[in-house]
Every structure is written in structure tokens, then in C-alpha cells.
Design a protein around this motif. Structure first.
Motif, mmCIF file in Angstrom:
data_model
loop_
_atom_site.group_PDB
_atom_site.id
_atom_site.type_symbol
_atom_site.label_atom_id
_atom_site.label_comp_id
_atom_site.label_asym_id
_atom_site.label_seq_id
_atom_site.Cartn_x
_atom_site.Cartn_y
_atom_site.Cartn_z
ATOM 1 N N GLU A 1 -0.076 -15.251 35.463
ATOM 2 C CA GLU A 1 -0.255 -16.513 34.750
ATOM 3 C C GLU A 1 -0.247 -16.259 33.249
ATOM 4 O O GLU A 1 -0.797 -15.257 32.773
ATOM 5 N N ILE A 2 0.366 -17.188 32.533
ATOM 6 C CA ILE A 2 0.368 -17.140 31.078
ATOM 7 C C ILE A 2 -1.065 -17.186 30.561
ATOM 8 O O ILE A 2 -1.886 -17.946 31.068
ATOM 9 N N ALA B 1 3.741 -21.632 24.815
ATOM 10 C CA ALA B 1 3.692 -21.073 26.172
ATOM 11 C C ALA B 1 4.947 -21.465 26.949
ATOM 12 O O ALA B 1 5.580 -20.617 27.603
ATOM 13 N N ALA B 2 5.328 -22.734 26.867
ATOM 14 C CA ALA B 2 6.534 -23.192 27.578
ATOM 15 C C ALA B 2 7.778 -22.522 27.011
ATOM 16 O O ALA B 2 8.705 -22.161 27.751
ATOM 17 N N VAL C 1 2.914 -13.670 28.311
ATOM 18 C CA VAL C 1 3.717 -14.368 29.324
ATOM 19 C C VAL C 1 4.291 -13.343 30.301
ATOM 20 O O VAL C 1 5.043 -12.446 29.894
ATOM 21 N N ALA D 1 11.271 -15.847 29.045
ATOM 22 C CA ALA D 1 11.051 -14.892 30.148
ATOM 23 C C ALA D 1 12.043 -15.142 31.279
ATOM 24 O O ALA D 1 12.597 -14.187 31.853
ATOM 25 N N THR D 2 12.276 -16.402 31.582
ATOM 26 C CA THR D 2 13.232 -16.734 32.648
ATOM 27 C C THR D 2 14.651 -16.356 32.233
ATOM 28 O O THR D 2 15.435 -15.851 33.047
ATOM 29 N N GLN E 1 7.921 -18.998 28.239
ATOM 30 C CA GLN E 1 8.283 -19.007 29.666
ATOM 31 C C GLN E 1 9.793 -19.172 29.814
ATOM 32 O O GLN E 1 10.434 -18.523 30.650
#
Ligand code: SME
Length: 160
Positions: free
Chosen positions: A93-94, A146-147, A119, A153-154, A150
Motif C-alpha cells: 500500500e502507498i 500518490a495517484a 509507492v 509505477a504502473t 501510482q
């Protein structure tokens, strides 16, 4: 040579969409994960303002090992479950930490750090790395950051 516009005044969703796109561009067709993490750390540093540390820890067995980064020299090994990074890796989890001094178990690598965002990078259900961001500003990171990370990261999980 890669040239990207560095406009820290972009709205955050636009900034992070541009960052993810740039990360895809610099990693496209390159199989070397160290090179890819190094270029992504450099891109984060170029795109995201008010940071004093930005980079990667890689999951190796049951601990995180320091990867490419920009900032002061950092602790090398962090067991899963320890510190902000190990907590993010174990929980998948972030972690958004407004005040690192208030986070029990925070591992201080640079005394200038006041807030932190970590993250996890998850591939096929496993944490393969975490992206770690430190800021000298308290409460530097919000839900948009955070978004945005994310999204990054993806975008890079198959390249690192
Ligand atoms: N603060 C992190 C350690 C890594 S440094 O910030 C680069 C933690 O508590 O896990």
C-alpha cells in the motif's frame, strides 16, 4: 538525447501524466533494469519539485535493497515491514507520511527530510520495488501525488 519540458507549475494530473509518458519513452526497448531505474529517478527529479531524495529500493528476498536514486547516500537494506519503505512493501500500500518524525520506525537517511511518499511497484501480484520520495517540506505529498506515482509505477513495472 531526451528532452522533456520541465514545467513544475503544470496541474499535478498533467505533470504526472507527462512524467509517466516520459518514463515510457526513456525505457522503451531497453531491457537493462538498472539503466531504466536510473533514468526514471532522473525524470522524477526533473519533473517533481520540492524533493530532496527520489529513487528506488528493489525487493530482494525479504528485504529492500537500495537502487538508483538522486539525493544523499541512503541506507542500503531495509527489511520488509520496517521504515516507511518496508511498510509500503509489506502492506503493498502507498504510504503518504505528512511528518516523518511522527511515523514510528521511520528510517532517517537525510535529516532534511520532513515528509515522504512511498509507492510499491507490483508486478504479477508481487512487490518488485518501491519508489521512494522525500521532501524537506512538511506535508509535501497529497492524494494527487500518490495517484501520480501510482501511474508511474504502473507505467514502468515491466521495465524495472
Ligand atoms: N525513510 C525511509 C528510508 C529510505 S530514505 O528515505 C531514502 C524509510 O523510513 O523507509
Amino acid at each position: 538525447m531526451f528532452v522533456f519540458a520541465a514545467d513544475p507549475d503544470r496541474p499535478k494530473p498533467k505533470l504526472y501524466a507527462d512524467l509517466a509518458q516520459a518514463a515510457r519513452a526513456v525505457t522503451a526497448g531497453e531491457p537493462d533494469i538498472v539503466a531504466n531505474m536510473a533514468n526514471c529517478a532522473a525524470l522524477i527529479w526533473q519533473f517533481v519539485p520540492h524533493l530532496n531524495w527520489a529513487g528506488f529500493y528493489r525487493a530482494v528476498g525479504d528485504e529492500l535493497v537500495l537502487g538508483p536514486f538522486i539525493g544523499k547516500p541512503a541506507c542500503i537494506r531495509i527489511p520488509f515491514g520496517q521504515g516507511v519503505c518496508g511498510t509500503a512493501a509489506l502492506a503493498r500500500e502507498i504510504q503518504v507520511v505528512a511528518d516523518v518524525r511522527a511515523f514510528a520506525g521511520h528510517i532517517a537517511c537525510d535529516p532534511a527530510s520532513r515528509s515522504e511518499l512511498v509507492v510499491p511497484v507490483v508486478r504479477e501480484g508481487a512487490v518488485i520495488a518501491v519508489i521512494d520520495l522525500d521532501s524537506p517540506e512538511p506535508a509535501r505529498f497529497d492524494a494527487d501525488d500518490a495517484a501520480g506515482f501510482q501511474l508511474l509505477a504502473t507505467a514502468i513495472r515491466d521495465a524495472i
